[in-house]
Design a protein around this motif. Structure first.
Motif, mmCIF file in Angstrom:
data_model
loop_
_atom_site.group_PDB
_atom_site.id
_atom_site.type_symbol
_atom_site.label_atom_id
_atom_site.label_comp_id
_atom_site.label_asym_id
_atom_site.label_seq_id
_atom_site.Cartn_x
_atom_site.Cartn_y
_atom_site.Cartn_z
ATOM 1 N N SER A 36 73.902 47.032 89.725
ATOM 2 C CA SER A 36 73.505 46.255 88.558
ATOM 3 C C SER A 36 74.659 45.393 88.067
ATOM 4 O O SER A 36 75.815 45.780 88.164
ATOM 5 C CB SER A 36 73.091 47.196 87.422
ATOM 6 O OG SER A 36 71.928 47.878 87.775
ATOM 7 N N SER A 41 70.194 38.845 90.311
ATOM 8 C CA SER A 41 69.089 38.219 89.585
ATOM 9 C C SER A 41 69.467 36.820 89.118
ATOM 10 O O SER A 41 68.644 35.904 89.155
ATOM 11 C CB SER A 41 68.700 39.073 88.391
ATOM 12 O OG SER A 41 68.098 40.263 88.830
ATOM 13 N N GLN A 96 60.354 41.148 87.375
ATOM 14 C CA GLN A 96 60.553 42.595 87.439
ATOM 15 C C GLN A 96 59.417 43.338 86.754
ATOM 16 O O GLN A 96 58.865 44.284 87.297
ATOM 17 C CB GLN A 96 61.876 42.906 86.744
ATOM 18 C CG GLN A 96 62.246 44.360 86.786
ATOM 19 C CD GLN A 96 63.671 44.557 86.293
ATOM 20 O OE1 GLN A 96 64.365 43.608 85.961
ATOM 21 N NE2 GLN A 96 64.107 45.790 86.267
ATOM 22 N N ASP A 110 61.916 39.337 91.904
ATOM 23 C CA ASP A 110 63.029 39.958 91.196
ATOM 24 C C ASP A 110 62.693 41.418 90.919
ATOM 25 O O ASP A 110 62.025 41.730 89.945
ATOM 26 C CB ASP A 110 63.278 39.201 89.885
ATOM 27 C CG ASP A 110 64.548 39.651 89.211
ATOM 28 O OD1 ASP A 110 65.200 40.570 89.746
ATOM 29 O OD2 ASP A 110 64.887 39.090 88.162
ATOM 30 N N GLU A 111 63.130 42.307 91.783
ATOM 31 C CA GLU A 111 62.813 43.732 91.681
ATOM 32 C C GLU A 111 61.340 43.957 91.365
ATOM 33 O O GLU A 111 60.997 44.537 90.335
ATOM 34 C CB GLU A 111 63.669 44.393 90.594
ATOM 35 C CG GLU A 111 65.146 44.330 90.885
ATOM 36 C CD GLU A 111 65.945 44.992 89.773
ATOM 37 O OE1 GLU A 111 65.516 46.062 89.335
ATOM 38 O OE2 GLU A 111 66.967 44.433 89.356
ATOM 39 N N SER A 123 60.255 47.753 90.637
ATOM 40 C CA SER A 123 61.072 48.702 89.883
ATOM 41 C C SER A 123 60.284 49.365 88.766
ATOM 42 O O SER A 123 60.653 50.420 88.296
ATOM 43 C CB SER A 123 62.300 48.003 89.316
ATOM 44 O OG SER A 123 61.910 47.063 88.354
ATOM 45 N N THR A 159 54.110 50.543 94.984
ATOM 46 C CA THR A 159 55.237 49.957 95.700
ATOM 47 C C THR A 159 54.869 49.725 97.160
ATOM 48 O O THR A 159 55.143 48.668 97.727
ATOM 49 C CB THR A 159 56.453 50.900 95.607
ATOM 50 O OG1 THR A 159 56.771 51.095 94.237
ATOM 51 C CG2 THR A 159 57.641 50.315 96.327
ATOM 52 N N THR A 205 66.346 43.783 95.225
ATOM 53 C CA THR A 205 65.883 45.167 95.099
ATOM 54 C C THR A 205 67.053 46.118 94.939
ATOM 55 O O THR A 205 68.153 45.877 95.427
ATOM 56 C CB THR A 205 65.016 45.573 96.310
ATOM 57 O OG1 THR A 205 64.640 46.928 96.157
ATOM 58 C CG2 THR A 205 65.780 45.403 97.603
ATOM 59 N N HIS A 206 66.778 47.200 94.199
ATOM 60 C CA HIS A 206 67.766 48.263 94.051
ATOM 61 C C HIS A 206 67.485 49.394 95.020
ATOM 62 O O HIS A 206 68.206 50.372 95.071
ATOM 63 C CB HIS A 206 67.725 48.821 92.613
ATOM 64 C CG HIS A 206 68.549 48.012 91.682
ATOM 65 N ND1 HIS A 206 68.107 47.591 90.473
ATOM 66 C CD2 HIS A 206 69.797 47.521 91.813
ATOM 67 C CE1 HIS A 206 69.047 46.881 89.887
ATOM 68 N NE2 HIS A 206 70.079 46.823 90.683
ATOM 69 N N ASN A 207 66.390 49.261 95.742
ATOM 70 C CA ASN A 207 65.922 50.341 96.584
ATOM 71 C C ASN A 207 66.341 50.059 98.023
ATOM 72 O O ASN A 207 65.826 49.154 98.673
ATOM 73 C CB ASN A 207 64.396 50.427 96.443
ATOM 74 C CG ASN A 207 63.817 51.583 97.207
ATOM 75 O OD1 ASN A 207 64.362 51.984 98.237
ATOM 76 N ND2 ASN A 207 62.727 52.114 96.710
#
Lengths: 276, 379
Positions: free
Chosen positions: A59, A64, A112, A192-193, A196, A203, A223-225
């Motif tokens: 983060s 983004s 998001q 953008d994500e 999430s 998902t 993505t954060h995943n």
């Protein structure tokens, strides 16, 4: 010398038998500021047609921000500035050649948090982009069905197109937002994500949608995943920001390469879950 | 047990059983007042009443009646109640109960004027309000007529027309100003907001004077309903603007971004996304503005003229309206006229009540209230 060979290979790669649809987006030397604070420095990423590009990183590293620069949403923040250029099929989107509304139509965005228009029905939400860009809808039923099918939502909502969009579940709302973006026929879709805020089942549906859309338009996803990046993307860029420093791209390349044998130890640490 | 219930969920007799079970087990309401609590309070109040009587009627060398007696009773009730509860439940509970009583009596005190005003107006007004009161004018009503003769049709028509015209002018202007303040937020936004805030406190007689000198006198138009509408517009505009701006601010920024990301020009995103999303709140803003001015007397006193004759044309000649009707009738020395004034006041109250109910309905409708739209789009 080595650079030239690299370029040649890139060009060779870039000329498959069937030309994938979509536009090529290139960020060239992109830096960004919010007021006096620099959040992004000298980012170069090629986002090619027919390829899903994933932007990963912890983060606050500017992923983004970079994504929002790609369709000129960055400038909605009054104190935001940037340097460098973004080329859509060779034209600078920050130049004067293309009107801003046309740029944003050709480069769609999924946010998001699902944000369907609450004052509209499901069907109207799909057509909102055409209405908002002031274009006639010659065959609305057909366009609604086509867009919802491409977003993988048609079977769930086909009987309640006239119901308010707020009544859908979070995952359905997000796919409705994807359908809404697809209805204006963009060349590029920025995400953008997008998952999430969603449960695993939703998902999975959205990832399936991404894979189906891959050959129809250029997709860039933040993505954060890690597993998600591995599953859906072919190209991957790892962003990282040290403390009090702007975010930079530490490493980028094929997704298999980034996740398999990255050169930078920080990349390896991040994709293996050792920090961030 | 749980699995059995899940398996047997379908058969008919089953649904009765939970209902039976619920009937057997009494529901416990830990916060409810018990009879003992009410008894404690009633006993305290009764003993305080007797104590007050003892002090005022037997011990004091002079007699105090009325309000002072009630105040003395209330003041004595508090320590008596506190002692009783402390004895039974301890000091913490005593403080809690005492605070409850103080707060409840504060709320009752604040509410009582409203009920007194509404109740008194209703009682006085109902004596004269009948069907004829709404359908007759004062044209042929003289000092010797009965209180139930005559009516305020001319005033009602005047009020509706003036309010309607004021709304037609003020609402587009107010909503556009609100859009400027919240969506465009240009360099003039701060001074505009400041002026709008200040104008909500504008004395209404000033608005009346302004229109009187500018429209009634300067242009030579004379008194007319339209001049009254303009004066009401001045008062309505800031109310509508500020209420509408607050409503537009609540629209999530993500919706604006979504619209822009589709390639929409800014004005279209405002027109097709922001305003429709806020439309329930905007309706409330409009009705609040109408309720604000419907009872204004000072501005119309100086601009519409006042008359006893029905004049449906707001653009020329004198008109009347309900606050003005009340004002003119109540000044008469004849009781019948005064009675009619109360009838007018009651009607005005009802009008304001209707407007507020409409505002609450519009505000509560939310995004679900679109059955009309649904019919239009469900093909």
């Amino acid at each position: 010398m080595t650079e030239t060979t690299a370029e040649v290979t890139a060009v060779e790669e870039f000329a498959p038998v069937v030309e994938p649809a979509g536009g090529t987006l290139r960020g060239v030397g992109v830096s960004a500021w919010f007021g006096a604070r620099k959040v992004l420095e000298n980012v170069d990423i090629d986002m090619r047609a027919g390829v899903v590009t994933a932007l990963i990183g912890p983060s606050g590293c500017g992923k983004s921000t970079f994504l929002r620069i790609l369709n000129r949403m960055h400038e909605l923040v009054p104190i935001a500035t940037l340097a460098g250029s973004v080329l859509l099929d060779g034209d600078d989107i920050y130049g004067t050649a293309l009107p801003i509304t046309e740029i944003r139509r050709r480069i769609g965005m999924v946010f998001q948090k699902p944000n369907p228009f609450p004052a509209m029905t499901i069907g109207d939400n799909v057509l909102a982009g055409l209405k908002l860009t002031g274009r006639k809808v010659p065959n609305r039923e057909q366009l609604i069905e086509e867009s919802l099918r491409r977003a993988g939502l048609w079977n769930e909502v086909r009987n309640r197109l006239g119901a308010p969009a707020g009544g859908l579940s979070g995952g359905q709302q997000q796919r409705l937002c994807i359908a809404r973006s697809l209805a204006v026929r963009p060349d590029v879709l920025l995400m953008d994500e997008p998952c999430s805020a969603l449960d695993p089942t939703s998902t999975r549906r959205i990832e399936e949608t991404i894979l189906e859309l891959k050959d129809q338009l250029t997709i860039v996803i933040v993505t954060h995943n890690m597993q998600q990046a591995q599953r859906v993307s072919q190209h991957c860029a790892f962003f990282l920001a040290a403390e009090d420093e702007p975010g930079r791209v530490v490493e980028q390349g094929d997704t298999d390469f980034i996740f398999g044998s990255p050169k930078d130890p920080r990349t390896a640490d991040y994709v293996n879950g050792r920090f961030g | 047990m749980a699995t059995t219930r899940a398996l047997d969920a379908k058969p008919a007799p089953k649904p009765d059983q939970p209902a039976d079970a619920a009937r057997q087990v009494p529901r416990r309401r830990p916060r409810a007042w018990r009879w003992a609590d009410i008894g404690e309070f009633a006993g305290s109040a009764a003993s305080a009443l007797l104590l007050t009587w003892l002090i005022f009627d037997r011990l004091l060398p002079f007699r105090i009646q009325g309000v002072a007696f009630v105040v003395g009773w209330y003041v004595l009730t508090l320590p008596v109640y506190w002692l009783v509860v402390r004895d039974g439940h301890g000091p913490v509970a005593a403080k809690d109960r005492l605070a409850t009583v103080l707060i409840a009596s504060g709320a009752a005190l604040a509410l009582s004027p409203i009920f007194l005003v509404v109740g008194y107006v209703t009682v006085r007004g109902l004596a004269v309000v009948d069907f004829g009161f709404l359908t007759e004018t004062m044209e042929l009503t003289g000092p010797l007529s009965e209180a139930t003769d005559g009516g305020l049709l001319h005033s009602l028509v005047g009020t509706l027309e003036q309010l309607g015209i004021a709304t037609l002018i003020a609402v587009p202007l107010g909503v556009l100003t609100a859009v400027y303040l919240s969506e465009i937020a240009g360099p003039l936004a701060r001074p505009t907001r400041l002026v709008a805030d200040a104008m909500t406190a504008l004395p209404s007689i000033v608005a009346g004077l302004f229109i009187y000198s500018l429209v009634v006198i300067r242009t030579g138009w004379g008194f007319s309903g339209f001049a009254g509408s303009l004066a009401l517009t001045i008062l309505m505009l800031p109310t509508v603007t500020i209420a509408a701006e607050q409503v537009l601010r609540v629209v999530p920024g993500s919706l604006r971004e979504a619209a822009l990301a589709l390639g929409s020009p800014y004005w279209r995103s405002v027109l097709l996304v922001v305003l429709p999303t806020a439309r329930a709140g905007l309706a409330t803003a409009v009705i609040l503005g109408m309720a604000r001015v419907v009872g204004e007397t000072a501005p119309v006193l100086l601009t519409v003229g006042g008359t006893n004759i029905l004049n449906t044309n707001p653009f020329s000649d004198y008109q009347d309206n309900i606050p003005l009707f009340v004002f003119n009738q109540i000044r008469s020395s004849k009781q019948t006229f005064v009675d009619r004034a109360w009838g007018g006041a009651l009607l005005l109250l009802i009008l304001v009540l209707v407007l507020f109910v409409l505002a609450r309905l519009a505000g509560g409708a939310g995004p679900g209230g679109r059955s009309r739209r649904r019919k239009g789009t469900a093909k």
